[in-house]
Scaffold this motif. Structure first.
Motif, PDB file in Angstrom:
ATOM      1  N   ARG A  47      33.173 -46.740  70.816  1.00 46.18           N
ATOM      2  CA  ARG A  47      31.786 -46.359  71.063  1.00 46.18           C
ATOM      3  C   ARG A  47      31.141 -45.740  69.818  1.00 46.18           C
ATOM      4  NH1 ARG A  47      30.253 -41.444  72.534  1.00 46.18           N
ATOM      5  NH2 ARG A  47      28.148 -41.156  73.350  1.00 46.18           N
ATOM      6  N   SER A  48      29.874 -46.125  69.576  1.00 46.75           N
ATOM      7  CA  SER A  48      29.083 -45.544  68.493  1.00 46.75           C
ATOM      8  C   SER A  48      27.894 -44.815  69.096  1.00 46.75           C
ATOM      9  CB  SER A  48      28.569 -46.628  67.542  1.00 46.75           C
ATOM     10  OG  SER A  48      29.636 -47.323  66.942  1.00 46.75           O
ATOM     11  N   SER A  49      27.386 -43.842  68.358  1.00 42.50           N
ATOM     12  CA  SER A  49      26.195 -43.139  68.829  1.00 42.50           C
ATOM     13  C   SER A  49      24.984 -44.050  68.671  1.00 42.50           C
ATOM     14  CB  SER A  49      26.003 -41.836  68.056  1.00 42.50           C
ATOM     15  OG  SER A  49      27.117 -40.987  68.247  1.00 42.50           O
ATOM     16  N   GLY A  55      29.732 -43.864  64.239  1.00 42.73           N
ATOM     17  CA  GLY A  55      30.604 -44.324  65.306  1.00 42.73           C
ATOM     18  C   GLY A  55      31.973 -43.679  65.262  1.00 42.73           C
ATOM     19  N   THR A  56      32.696 -43.832  66.365  1.00 38.91           N
ATOM     20  CA  THR A  56      34.025 -43.230  66.486  1.00 38.91           C
ATOM     21  C   THR A  56      34.986 -43.788  65.445  1.00 38.91           C
ATOM     22  OG1 THR A  56      33.631 -43.020  68.866  1.00 38.91           O
ATOM     23  CG2 THR A  56      35.894 -42.750  68.104  1.00 38.91           C
ATOM     24  N   GLU A  82      35.758 -35.370  69.988  1.00 38.69           N
ATOM     25  CA  GLU A  82      36.029 -34.857  71.337  1.00 38.69           C
ATOM     26  C   GLU A  82      34.752 -34.342  71.996  1.00 38.69           C
ATOM     27  OE1 GLU A  82      38.540 -31.197  73.331  1.00 38.69           O
ATOM     28  OE2 GLU A  82      39.530 -32.412  71.790  1.00 38.69           O
ATOM     29  N   LYS A  83      33.983 -33.575  71.255  1.00 32.23           N
ATOM     30  CA  LYS A  83      32.739 -33.017  71.802  1.00 32.23           C
ATOM     31  C   LYS A  83      31.782 -34.130  72.225  1.00 32.23           C
ATOM     32  CE  LYS A  83      28.843 -30.028  70.523  1.00 32.23           C
ATOM     33  NZ  LYS A  83      28.208 -29.244  69.422  1.00 32.23           N
ATOM     34  N   ASP A  84      31.682 -35.156  71.403  1.00 33.73           N
ATOM     35  CA  ASP A  84      30.779 -36.275  71.680  1.00 33.73           C
ATOM     36  C   ASP A  84      31.162 -36.990  72.975  1.00 33.73           C
ATOM     37  OD1 ASP A  84      28.844 -38.321  71.284  1.00 33.73           O
ATOM     38  OD2 ASP A  84      30.348 -39.585  70.325  1.00 33.73           O
ATOM     39  N   LYS A  90      29.970 -35.991  80.784  1.00 33.22           N
ATOM     40  CA  LYS A  90      29.217 -35.078  81.653  1.00 33.22           C
ATOM     41  C   LYS A  90      27.797 -35.582  81.911  1.00 33.22           C
ATOM     42  CE  LYS A  90      31.799 -30.879  80.488  1.00 33.22           C
ATOM     43  NZ  LYS A  90      31.757 -29.547  79.838  1.00 33.22           N
ATOM     44  N   ASP A  91      27.220 -36.249  80.922  1.00 31.71           N
ATOM     45  CA  ASP A  91      25.841 -36.724  81.060  1.00 31.71           C
ATOM     46  C   ASP A  91      25.729 -37.964  81.941  1.00 31.71           C
ATOM     47  OD1 ASP A  91      24.955 -34.697  79.437  1.00 31.71           O
ATOM     48  OD2 ASP A  91      24.851 -35.927  77.614  1.00 31.71           O
TER      49      ASP A  91
END
Length: 522
Positions: A47-49, A55-56, A82-84, A90-91
């Motif tokens: 996954r990439s932002s 990206g990861t 990890e935070k991402d 959660k979102d």
């Protein structure tokens, strides 16, 4: 006739998962699985932002580099990964049970990678095997997330991890990945999926979500295959399942006659041949790697390029024009007799046009101290030494012109070093900020005048041509021009050879032939 299997393999890229994951599950996976009644297998990239740089996979590569240089910043990079992913869970995951399981599984996988990099930092190096293990984290996290998102939406998805599919003692013949390796992978994939296939045969609807990372190999997956390994994995999964279609989902509607961002008149192509797609990929269009295409085409599985933002669109099918697809007893387009009539459309031969920027032209004129065969041998040895790739080349006995892609600072540094060595062979001059313009079409070799029209069009636009080259397969005509003229060249050539209706009028054809006769040296 090859029977249909009802399997569809869908491959999703990292940026698509980062931006459109909810739409992917609800509008694509769920629709094909439930509404269309297909058996669906999903293959995911890391996954990439929003961009590959964020990206990861890019972050994991950075973490490896930092750890090998004894830089403890790699810990912060992993914290960011990890935070991402936890924030994303959660979102987007509403069911708390599914969300908690996703977060727990994600943390466990990240913890394993932390231990690998802690050990690498102590040793001061990241081995090829460790790099593969770290890289696999991106696909694992992505597939865990998509599996959870499917379950959250009522789709019975099953996570499938392929990262240890290759035995640790597996040896590649001659240190390369040959066809025997890919045949082994297809068999291994089929065995890995067999428990799910047995459940599906009993009437249980399951969507396997499969990691695009397919194992630790002796020379490393990045070195052996490159960053396109998820496309290759999806292709091999399609072969293992005897799928009816491999769908590669991107953020464009398919393959166009030109880049629609540069040529507003560009048209979506319904179908292209693998050879045409390969040429377009090599010369600047991001389509799909030729080797990936080869795996599925040889088993009569078509590839369809589709848009995650327009799932109802038909996309573009990549398939040979002379082979029957599954469920067809004969090819859909039987050979048509070609005539040499001057009234045939000049536009019929070209399929698409593309450009490739960041090109440097290197001209070498031999000092004749080296024999002609030695001249070329030394030249290519020098380029190989600095890992420089030649896109186009034009040669005579003592003069060579080459077009090389130089997209980054590392390539520029390598080019400078290579040029210094090449000066031993003769005079060397370098022309920077150039671009390759490539006209591609399987039928071009059947029609006279396409190259002439292309170059005449550039002349009319006052665009100077530095180099000209035609591929050995005769489906590609390329030239090198100034980078600043690339968009204008695209638009003007597209207007002449790819715009408008397929058939020219009788009057237009006569006028064109008269103009040709006027310029003939009689």
């Amino acid at each position: 006739m090859i029977e249909n299997s009802n399997w569809v393999v869908q491959k999703f890229g990292g940026t698509s998962i980062g931006k459109f994951s909810t739409q992917i599950v609800n509008d694509i996976i769920k629709v094909y699985s439930e509404d269309h009644g297909n058996n669906v297998a999903v293959v995911c990239s890391a996954r990439s932002s929003y961009t590959k740089a964020e990206g990861t996979t890019s972050r994991l590569l950075l973490a490896c580099e930092l750890a090998s240089n004894n830089n403890f910043e790699y810990k912060n990079v992993l914290d960011l990964v990890e935070k991402d992913h936890i924030s994303n869970a959660k979102d987007n995951i509403q069911d708390i049970t599914v969300q908690d399981a996703l977060i727990e599984n994600s943390k466990r996988e990240i913890c394993i990678v932390r231990r690998y990099l802690d050990a690498s930092q102590v040793l001061g190096e990241v081995s090829t095997r460790t790099l593969d293990l770290v890289m696999s984290l991106g696909e694992k996290l992505s597939c865990l997330y998509v599996t959870a998102l499917c379950q959250d939406s009522g789709v019975n998805a099953r996570y499938v991890d392929l990262s240890f599919i290759v035995p640790s003692d597996y040896e590649c013949k001659d240190g390369t990945l040959d066809n025997s390796f890919y045949t082994f992978l297809v068999t291994a994939f089929r065995e890995k999926l067999s428990p799910i296939l047995k459940e599906i045969e009993k009437g249980i609807k399951i969507v396997p979500v499969i990691t695009g990372f397919f194992g630790i190999i002796p020379m490393g997956l990045l070195n052996g295959v490159g960053r396109g390994y998820t496309d290759l994995c999806a292709a091999l999964i399609a072969v293992a399942l005897n799928a009816d279609e491999l769908q590669v989902w991107k953020e464009v509607d398919g393959i166009f006659t030109a880049d629609p961002r540069k040529v507003p008149q560009a048209r979506l192509l319904d179908t292209v041949t693998p050879d045409e797609a390969a040429e377009l990929t090599y010369y600047g269009s991001e389509v799909i790697h030729p080797f990936t295409m080869e795996q599925v085409i040889r088993t009569h599985i078509p590839i369809r390029i589709k848009n995650v933002q327009n799932p109802k669109g038909n996309g573009t099918i990549i398939y040979p024009s002379d082979q029957a697809k599954k469920g067809e007893s004969t090819p859909p387009h039987p050979p048509v007799a070609l005539t040499s009539s001057i009234f045939e459309s000049k536009k019929k031969g070209a399929t698409a046009i593309t450009t490739k920027s960041d090109i440097v032209v290197v001209n070498i004129h031999s000092n004749k101290k080296t024999l002609s065969h030695g001249f070329l041998a030394e030249m290519f040895s020098t380029l190989d030494k600095y890992k420089l790739v030649v896109d186009l080349i034009s040669t005579s006995e003592v003069h060579v012109s080459m077009a090389l892609p130089v997209p980054d600072s590392d390539s520029q540094k390598a080019l400078r070093s290579a040029v210094e060595e090449l000066k031993r062979l003769g005079t060397v001059d370098v022309i920077k900020k150039m671009a390759i313009v490539s006209l591609v079409g399987k039928q071009m070799k059947q029609f006279i005048g396409i190259a002439g029209t292309m170059f005449t069009t550039l002349a009319e636009q006052h665009i100077n041509i530095e180099m000209i080259s035609q591929g050995a397969n005769e489906i590609n005509i390329s030239c090198v021009i100034d980078e600043n003229d690339a968009v204008r060249a695209l638009q003007s050539i597209h207007s002449k050879l790819l715009d408008g209706p397929v058939n020219e009028s009788f009057e237009s054809a006569v006028n064109e032939r008269l103009e040709q006769i006027k310029h003939m040296d009689l």
